[in-house]
Design an enzyme around this catalytic site. Structure first.
Site, mmCIF file in Angstrom:
data_model
loop_
_atom_site.group_PDB
_atom_site.id
_atom_site.type_symbol
_atom_site.label_atom_id
_atom_site.label_comp_id
_atom_site.label_asym_id
_atom_site.label_seq_id
_atom_site.Cartn_x
_atom_site.Cartn_y
_atom_site.Cartn_z
ATOM 1 C CE1 TYR A 161 3.345 -23.155 3.188
ATOM 2 C CE2 TYR A 161 5.247 -22.014 3.833
ATOM 3 C CZ TYR A 161 4.487 -23.052 3.700
ATOM 4 O OH TYR A 161 5.214 -24.398 4.118
ATOM 5 C CE LYS A 201 8.258 -23.231 1.827
ATOM 6 N NZ LYS A 201 9.724 -23.833 2.072
ATOM 7 C CB SER A 255 4.340 -26.911 1.648
ATOM 8 O OG SER A 255 3.195 -26.853 2.373
ATOM 9 C CB SER A 300 13.417 -14.861 12.246
ATOM 10 O OG SER A 300 13.183 -15.973 11.301
HETATM 11 C C1 WQD Z 1 -5.054 -28.556 10.272
HETATM 12 C C2 WQD Z 1 -6.709 -28.840 10.662
HETATM 13 C C3 WQD Z 1 -7.988 -26.674 10.601
HETATM 14 C C4 WQD Z 1 -6.011 -25.035 14.033
HETATM 15 C C5 WQD Z 1 -0.696 -25.900 7.489
HETATM 16 C C6 WQD Z 1 0.010 -25.162 6.614
HETATM 17 C C7 WQD Z 1 1.294 -25.384 6.387
HETATM 18 C C8 WQD Z 1 1.765 -26.817 6.389
HETATM 19 C C9 WQD Z 1 0.899 -27.682 7.248
HETATM 20 C C10 WQD Z 1 4.042 -26.633 6.254
HETATM 21 C C11 WQD Z 1 -7.650 -27.762 9.515
HETATM 22 C C12 WQD Z 1 -7.923 -27.443 11.889
HETATM 23 C C13 WQD Z 1 -6.342 -25.644 13.099
HETATM 24 C C14 WQD Z 1 -6.936 -24.749 14.865
HETATM 25 C C15 WQD Z 1 -8.459 -26.307 14.150
HETATM 26 N N1 WQD Z 1 3.063 -26.790 6.957
HETATM 27 N N2 WQD Z 1 -7.498 -26.346 12.888
HETATM 28 N N3 WQD Z 1 -8.421 -25.187 14.957
HETATM 29 O O1 WQD Z 1 -3.944 -25.820 7.565
HETATM 30 O O2 WQD Z 1 -3.515 -27.984 7.241
HETATM 31 O O3 WQD Z 1 -1.550 -26.847 7.105
HETATM 32 O O4 WQD Z 1 0.546 -26.791 8.136
HETATM 33 O O5 WQD Z 1 4.113 -26.488 4.766
HETATM 34 O O6 WQD Z 1 1.809 -24.423 7.459
HETATM 35 O O7 WQD Z 1 -0.664 -25.367 5.054
HETATM 36 O O8 WQD Z 1 -2.672 -27.232 9.111
HETATM 37 O O9 WQD Z 1 -2.839 -27.456 11.512
HETATM 38 O O10 WQD Z 1 -3.338 -25.082 10.656
HETATM 39 O O11 WQD Z 1 -5.062 -27.299 10.436
HETATM 40 O O12 WQD Z 1 -9.569 -26.555 13.755
HETATM 41 O O13 WQD Z 1 -6.769 -24.018 16.014
HETATM 42 O O14 WQD Z 1 -6.926 -28.318 12.017
HETATM 43 O O15 WQD Z 1 -9.146 -26.343 10.094
HETATM 44 O O16 WQD Z 1 -8.395 -28.658 9.325
HETATM 45 P P1 WQD Z 1 -3.119 -26.884 7.646
HETATM 46 P P2 WQD Z 1 -3.493 -26.764 10.535
#
Ligand code: WQD
Length: 373
Positions: free
Chosen positions: A170, A174, A144, A35
């Site tokens: 999410y 978990k 996570s 998926s």
């Molecule tokens: C990282 C930073 C955003 C996208 C996620 C989830 C979960 C976990 C880890 C498994 C933040 C910034 C992001 C963009 C941006 N995985 N950003 N522009 O939210 O820390 O965690 O991934 O469990 O899936 O919790 O990761 O990569 O989305 O964001 O500025 O287009 O990048 O604001 O500061 P996050 P992320």
């Protein structure tokens, strides 16, 4: 070595962990519903490991080879029972499970809470029911750092004993799955990250921070469906010309350059951490382990942009936008316990992450599929 069941083994983390486990000599039975993954990832893992991949049915019509892939849903109790029964019939009972199968997009979970609880909680419950029935009581669970929600500034870097306060479905799903594992281990309500368990259960709950990068060969990597939710794959898609620009969610955070700070962990470090957690469980008395897997180092959004520009020699056009709902300013692991318990630490830097992630994206501009630009 052990016969293992890897749920979600065709995914980003699963495929890299399969490679590390094959190289360690384990026999792998992979269950995946594709998926959010592609079987191509495992065909390439087979190439890299020099181990042929066999496709089979849950009842395993053929012999059980070193690397077998079965298509199926983690919630399908008949499929789960057939896998455990068939492996036993071949004289290779499943000794342990690494459970990656699940949904993991924060934003999507807000839109689809019922689906997230069904896959992540009911799916885990049905897997554990099958394991218990077939006397397989060793599991490494993909958890996570999202569980920590908005960490209090005095809890950064975040230890495993930090308050659990998920802020989206999410993270809540978990947390529920972690609670089920604690109940099985006879450790309900005990927050200690390392404790003896009852019923013979050996359980590791691994809380990932931000998994990124790719295998250095460029043959396997992260291939999100549609528009990436996460920063790193979005940046590599901008660098390769698949997206016009990056949107930076906020430059007014209480951080050195105003953009969000995260603990980015190379996917190969994470895969090796799973290998070490599995080996620790297989060689220990029944216990419940809860460990953060992170580097302990923070990097801002602009740090990652600059590192990728230096690596790829491509400009990463970006614009500042308002903060994204649900984001925290800083999320960085305290990785001390994993170092003590597993004798494992991250070995790869942000530069290594960008080098390997860029190699993957350059060689696979559309990931594993023929997705349009
Ligand atoms: C990282 C930073 C955003 C996208 C996620 C989830 C979960 C976990 C880890 C498994 C933040 C910034 C992001 C963009 C941006 N995985 N950003 N522009 O939210 O820390 O965690 O991934 O469990 O899936 O919790 O990761 O990569 O989305 O964001 O500025 O287009 O990048 O604001 O500061 P996050 P992320």
């Amino acid at each position: 070595m052990a016969q293992l069941l890897i749920t979600g083994g065709a995914g980003f983390l699963g495929s890299h962990t399969c490679l590390v486990l094959l190289e360690a000599g384990h026999q792998l039975l992979v269950l995946d519903d594709f998926s959010n993954s592609s079987a191509i990832s495992l065909e390439r893992v087979a190439e890299l490991a020099g181990v042929p991949l066999q496709r089979d049915q849950p009842t395993l019509k053929a012999t059980l080879e070193a690397f077998t892939l079965v298509e199926g849903d983690i919630r399908d109790t008949q499929c789960l029972d057939a896998l455990f029964t068939s492996a036993k019939a071949f004289g290779q009972p499943i000794e342990a499970v690494i459970h990656f199968a699940g949904l993991k997009a924060v934003g999507e979970s807000v839109q689809q809470p019922l689906r997230y609880w069904d896959v992540n909680v009911v799916g885990t419950q049905r897997l554990l029911t099958a394991m218990n029935f077939h006397h397989c009581r060793t599991i490494v669970f993909s958890s996570s750092a999202t569980l920590y929600g908005y960490p209090h500034p005095n809890q950064i870097p975040i230890p495993e004993t930090a308050p659990i306060q998920p802020i989206n479905p999410y993270g809540a799903s978990k947390h529920a799955a972690e609670a089920l594992l604690a109940d099985l281990a006879g450790c309900s309500g005990k927050p200690e990250p390392i404790q003896a368990s009852s019923g013979g259960w050996r359980i590791a709950r691994l809380r990932y921070f931000n998994p990124v990068g790719a295998h250095p060969s460029g043959r396997i990597g992260e291939d999100p469906n549609g528009i990436p939710n996460n920063l790193f794959p979005f940046i590599t898609q901008v660098a390769v010309g698949r997206r016009p620009e990056l949107t930076v969610f906020g430059d007014d955070w209480p951080t050195p350059d105003g953009t969000g700070v995260r603990d980015y962990i190379h996917v190969m470090d994470l895969a090796e951490g799973h290998r070490e957690a599995l080996h620790s469980l297989l060689n220990s008395d029944p216990q419940l382990l809860t460990l953060n897997l992170g580097s302990g180092q923070g990097a801002s959004v602009l740090d990652v942009v600059k590192a990728m520009e230096a690596t790829s020699q491509r400009a990463i056009p970006h614009r500042i936008a308002p903060r994204r709902p649900g984001d925290a300013a800083i999320t960085v692991a305290n990785p001390t316990l994993a170092a003590q318990q597993l004798h494992w630490r991250t070995q790869r830097s942000l530069t290594d992450i960008c080098r390997d992630g860029w190699a993957w994206q350059q060689d696979n501009p559309n990931g594993y599929g023929e997705a349009c630009l």
